[in-house]
Design an enzyme around this catalytic site. Structure first.
Site, PDB file in Angstrom:
ATOM      1  N   VAL A  13      17.595  24.150  -0.928  1.00 33.15           N
ATOM      2  CA  VAL A  13      18.214  23.433   0.191  1.00 33.15           C
ATOM      3  C   VAL A  13      18.743  24.411   1.234  1.00 33.15           C
ATOM      4  O   VAL A  13      18.503  24.272   2.437  1.00 33.15           O
ATOM      5  CB  VAL A  13      19.352  22.512  -0.332  1.00 33.15           C
ATOM      6  CG1 VAL A  13      20.176  21.961   0.818  1.00 33.15           C
ATOM      7  CG2 VAL A  13      18.756  21.372  -1.148  1.00 33.15           C
ATOM      8  N   THR A 116      24.440  17.431  -3.698  1.00 37.81           N
ATOM      9  CA  THR A 116      24.540  16.023  -4.107  1.00 37.81           C
ATOM     10  C   THR A 116      25.741  15.854  -5.041  1.00 37.81           C
ATOM     11  O   THR A 116      25.872  16.594  -6.020  1.00 37.81           O
ATOM     12  CB  THR A 116      23.248  15.588  -4.827  1.00 37.81           C
ATOM     13  OG1 THR A 116      22.149  15.913  -3.985  1.00 37.81           O
ATOM     14  CG2 THR A 116      23.255  14.101  -5.125  1.00 37.81           C
ATOM     15  N   CYS A 256      17.370  16.553  -9.529  1.00 40.66           N
ATOM     16  CA  CYS A 256      17.861  15.507  -8.620  1.00 40.66           C
ATOM     17  C   CYS A 256      17.819  14.151  -9.321  1.00 40.66           C
ATOM     18  O   CYS A 256      18.837  13.679  -9.803  1.00 40.66           O
ATOM     19  CB  CYS A 256      17.038  15.493  -7.340  1.00 40.66           C
ATOM     20  SG  CYS A 256      17.328  16.960  -6.331  1.00 40.66           S
TER      21      CYS A 256
HETATM   22  N1  LIG Z   1      16.013  21.030  -4.474  1.00 39.59           N
HETATM   23  C1  LIG Z   1      15.939  19.819  -3.952  1.00 39.59           C
HETATM   24  O1  LIG Z   1      14.849  19.268  -3.810  1.00 39.59           O
HETATM   25  C2  LIG Z   1      17.186  19.083  -3.507  1.00 39.59           C
HETATM   26  C3  LIG Z   1      17.033  17.982  -2.657  1.00 39.59           C
HETATM   27  C4  LIG Z   1      18.155  17.315  -2.207  1.00 39.59           C
HETATM   28  C5  LIG Z   1      19.418  17.723  -2.654  1.00 39.59           C
HETATM   29  N2  LIG Z   1      19.547  18.779  -3.515  1.00 39.59           N
HETATM   30  C6  LIG Z   1      20.897  19.163  -3.923  1.00 39.59           C
HETATM   31  O2  LIG Z   1      21.260  20.340  -3.203  1.00 39.59           O
HETATM   32  C7  LIG Z   1      22.063  21.187  -4.018  1.00 39.59           C
HETATM   33  C8  LIG Z   1      21.408  22.545  -4.131  1.00 39.59           C
HETATM   34  O3  LIG Z   1      20.150  22.412  -4.762  1.00 39.59           O
HETATM   35  P1  LIG Z   1      19.052  23.561  -4.719  1.00 39.59           P
HETATM   36  O4  LIG Z   1      17.817  22.973  -5.283  1.00 39.59           O
HETATM   37  O5  LIG Z   1      19.013  24.185  -3.376  1.00 39.59           O
HETATM   38  O6  LIG Z   1      19.673  24.590  -5.764  1.00 39.59           O
HETATM   39  P2  LIG Z   1      19.179  26.084  -6.029  1.00 39.59           P
HETATM   40  O7  LIG Z   1      19.551  26.390  -7.428  1.00 39.59           O
HETATM   41  O8  LIG Z   1      17.773  26.262  -5.578  1.00 39.59           O
HETATM   42  O9  LIG Z   1      20.080  26.938  -5.040  1.00 39.59           O
HETATM   43  C9  LIG Z   1      21.445  27.033  -5.131  1.00 39.59           C
HETATM   44  C10 LIG Z   1      21.855  28.446  -4.744  1.00 39.59           C
HETATM   45  O10 LIG Z   1      23.273  28.478  -4.697  1.00 39.59           O
HETATM   46  C11 LIG Z   1      23.682  29.735  -5.185  1.00 39.59           C
HETATM   47  N3  LIG Z   1      25.092  29.662  -5.542  1.00 39.59           N
HETATM   48  C12 LIG Z   1      25.669  29.183  -6.664  1.00 39.59           C
HETATM   49  N4  LIG Z   1      27.019  29.273  -6.555  1.00 39.59           N
HETATM   50  C13 LIG Z   1      27.281  29.807  -5.355  1.00 39.59           C
HETATM   51  C14 LIG Z   1      28.471  30.143  -4.677  1.00 39.59           C
HETATM   52  N5  LIG Z   1      29.675  29.949  -5.205  1.00 39.59           N
HETATM   53  N6  LIG Z   1      28.387  30.671  -3.450  1.00 39.59           N
HETATM   54  C15 LIG Z   1      27.175  30.887  -2.882  1.00 39.59           C
HETATM   55  N7  LIG Z   1      26.013  30.610  -3.485  1.00 39.59           N
HETATM   56  C16 LIG Z   1      26.069  30.071  -4.694  1.00 39.59           C
HETATM   57  C17 LIG Z   1      22.729  30.014  -6.322  1.00 39.59           C
HETATM   58  O11 LIG Z   1      22.707  31.397  -6.634  1.00 39.59           O
HETATM   59  C18 LIG Z   1      21.413  29.501  -5.742  1.00 39.59           C
HETATM   60  O12 LIG Z   1      20.688  30.515  -5.078  1.00 39.59           O
HETATM   61  C19 LIG Z   1      22.240  20.444  -5.339  1.00 39.59           C
HETATM   62  O13 LIG Z   1      23.395  19.663  -5.266  1.00 39.59           O
HETATM   63  C20 LIG Z   1      21.020  19.539  -5.381  1.00 39.59           C
HETATM   64  O14 LIG Z   1      21.248  18.396  -6.176  1.00 39.59           O
HETATM   65  C21 LIG Z   1      18.459  19.479  -3.927  1.00 39.59           C
END
Ligand SMILES: NC(=O)c1ccc[n+]([C@@H]2O[C@H](COP(=O)([O-])OP(=O)(O)OC[C@H]3O[C@@H](n4cnc5c(N)ncnc54)[C@H](O)[C@@H]3O)[C@@H](O)[C@H]2O)c1
Length: 416
Positions: A13, A116, A256
């Protein structure tokens, strides 16, 4: 003053968001994962969402050092929101990111959550952390927004730039500000809602709706399977009606759809109501790998095969088609369960990297020449699998089980 945007989390994201904001604003993209930041600095996105050229941008700084975030006035939080083993929300990442932001906050800053969460999490869980750490007063000294993310990894048609984006703010001024901010970088429609809770609830509703509908189709598949009826043909016929919603049976994994409903169930339970349909649908989808094992066992017997002497190849390890992400993949659950009842199980996925090792499971990216299996299970509909004829991979009395109705009908190809 020109806005400076800090993005916390550079995952699926956060990174596309950082790149898009970087086209117009100065952006600090911060992540606690050092190797991720080093790779991004080299122009390499391991998630293969963003090409090198777009990562090399003077306005876009990738960093592990929180001091770089200090100059920002808008903070966007995109950290993971997983669940614990007991299926309750694990808010540790969002708590840590809020603490960090709290340390940096100054007057008139806005913090936007994109992770989310359940309705109420932003104002009831995150805001108190921001207030406590910063010593600033919410909605007087700093402001908050929530804008759910709809990115669909592996989907090149519905992208961050063309799918409507919901925004909400802690007051009208913040809502207008966030509306203009997102509008300035996205060509999609920006849709305002009246409260942060509505925005949080809308995201969960989208995913709950998918989970429940897929569970319904999975249940129908089991019913029809017992009745010897082809579910795929039933669905095709039913979808000739104008108001029939099209869903396919399959495994629901990932971070998700397979996770978010638990957030809502948890929140609702804390208000005295356990949502039955949502919980039952979630349980059914969780149980699908076990149910498929049962079906495979009985099909093996029909083919004169003794399960404990059978070999199987599972095609697809990722949680959905055409992506390499294996987090919470139900194909892997299927692998583990099948391994308990069959003699030998292999999992094959040319998209997921071969070095990807989970516990004792090695995912192979090639099938050994001339190797045959008693059972082939197509669990993920990767486009690349259309180049493979699964019938060439089975033993004489073997069969194919096609969970996604990916291959053409054949007497030796069964469907879920
Ligand atoms: N991947 C999807 O398709 C998608 C779609 C819609 C919503 N979401 C939601 O978005 C959010 C993120 O999902 P994602 O898939 O991008 O996750 P991800 O695991 O790909 O990325 C999250 C990143 O955040 C970093 N991180 C963790 N703690 C941190 C902190 N304290 N400070 C800075 N960075 C930190 C991690 O190292 C990682 O690189 C979740 O809540 C997910 O449910 C994801």
């Amino acid at each position: 003053m020109e806005d400076k945007v800090g993005i916390l989390g550079t995952g699926y994201v956060g990174l596309p968001l950082a790149v898009i904001f970087g086209e117009k604003y100065e952006v600090v993209a911060f992540d606690i994962n050092k190797s991720r930041i080093n790779e991004l600095k080299q122009g390499y996105d391991r998630n293969k969402q963003i090409k090198k050229g777009k990562l090399k941008n003077k306005r876009l700084l990738f960093t592990n050092s929180e001091v770089h975030l200090k100059k920002c006035n808008i903070y966007i939080i995109t950290v993971p929101t997983p669940i614990f083993k007991n299926k309750t929300p694990d808010l540790r990442y969002i708590s840590r990111a809020s603490k960090l932001t709290g340390r940096l906050l100054s007057h008139n800053n806005i913090v936007v959550y994109e992770s989310t969460v359940f309705p109420g999490a932003t104002e009831e869980f995150c805001v108190p952390i921001l207030e406590k750490i910063s010593g600033l007063k919410f909605n007087k000294d700093f402001f908050v927004g929530y804008s759910p993310e709809r990115i669909n990894v592996g989907d090149n048609e519905n992208t961050i730039d063309n799918v409507s984006k919901i925004v909400s703010g802690s007051n009208n001024k913040t809502l207008d500000k966030l509306y203009s901010l997102y509008k300035s970088v996205l060509s999609s429609k920006i849709y305002k809602v009246s409260s942060i809770k509505v925005a949080e609830a809308s995201k969960i509703t989208e995913n709950v709706q998918r989970d429940v509908n897929i569970a319904l189709i999975n249940e129908l598949s089991i019913v029809f399977n017992n009745l010897n009826i082809d579910t795929n043909e039933v669905l095709k016929a039913a979808s000739t009606k104008w108001n029939f919603n099209k869903y396919q049976p399959g495994l629901v994994g990932g971070h998700c759809i397979g996770v978010d409903p638990y957030y809502l169930v948890h929140k609702s339970k804390s208000h005295g109501f356990k949502p039955e349909i949502i919980s039952n649908a979630r349980n059914l989808n969780e149980k699908m790998p076990g149910k498929i094992c049962e079906i495979l066992k009985s099909k093996a017997k029909q083919h004169g095969l003794e399960p404990k002497f059978c070999s199987a190849l599972i095609m697809g390890a990722s949680f959905k088609e055409n992506v390499k992400d294996i987090r919470n993949s139900k194909s892997i659950d299927l692998y583990k369960k099948l391994s308990l009842i069959l003699n030998y199980v292999e999992i094959f996925d040319p998209i997921v990297e071969a070095e990807n090792k989970i516990e004792d499971l090695r995912i192979s990216s090639k099938i050994q020449n001339n190797k045959k299996f008693d059972i082939i299970v197509l669990s993920v509909a990767h486009k690349i699998f259309s180049k493979i004829n699964p019938l060439e991979l089975i033993t004489k009395s073997g069969f194919v089980y096609d969970i996604k109705s990916f291959y053409k009908k054949h007497p030796k190809i069964y469907r879920l």
